[in-house]
Design an enzyme around this catalytic site. Structure first.
Site, PDB file in Angstrom:
ATOM      1  N   ARG A 182      -6.202  37.289  65.133  1.00  0.00           N
ATOM      2  CA  ARG A 182      -4.955  36.541  65.618  1.00  0.00           C
ATOM      3  C   ARG A 182      -5.120  35.550  66.713  1.00  0.00           C
ATOM      4  NH1 ARG A 182      -0.188  41.143  66.505  1.00  0.00           N
ATOM      5  NH2 ARG A 182       0.017  38.959  67.983  1.00  0.00           N
ATOM      6  N   ASP A 183      -6.052  35.676  67.715  1.00  0.00           N
ATOM      7  CA  ASP A 183      -6.145  34.749  68.607  1.00  0.00           C
ATOM      8  C   ASP A 183      -7.355  33.918  68.579  1.00  0.00           C
ATOM      9  OD1 ASP A 183      -4.822  33.580  70.983  1.00  0.00           O
ATOM     10  OD2 ASP A 183      -5.572  35.070  72.170  1.00  0.00           O
TER      11      ASP A 183
END
Length: 68
Positions: free
Chosen positions: A54-55
């Site tokens: 997600r990052d």
């Protein structure tokens, strides 16, 4: 980190912006290829280990001294 002597991609981009320079195309292609291969490997796993990325951003892409 001892294995990331080249810093991170976010810092490299910021440095080039400050110096008003472009990052060489060969380097960009090399990094993009490595990122795509890493993500492909994460998605290819069949051992049931799900990888959540997600990052994904330049500051989380660490460079070794061989990358530079």
């Amino acid at each position: 980190m001892e294995f990331c002597e080249g810093g991170d991609l976010g810092a490299l981009i910021a440095k080039h912006r400050r110096e008003k320079r472009f990052i060489e195309e060969e380097f960009v292609v090399k990094i993009m290829n490595q990122l795509v291969e890493a993500l492909q490997e994460c998605h290819r796993r069949k051992d049931g280990a799900h990888v959540l990325h997600r990052d994904l951003k330049p500051a989380n892409v660490f460079l070794d001294n061989m990358t530079m």
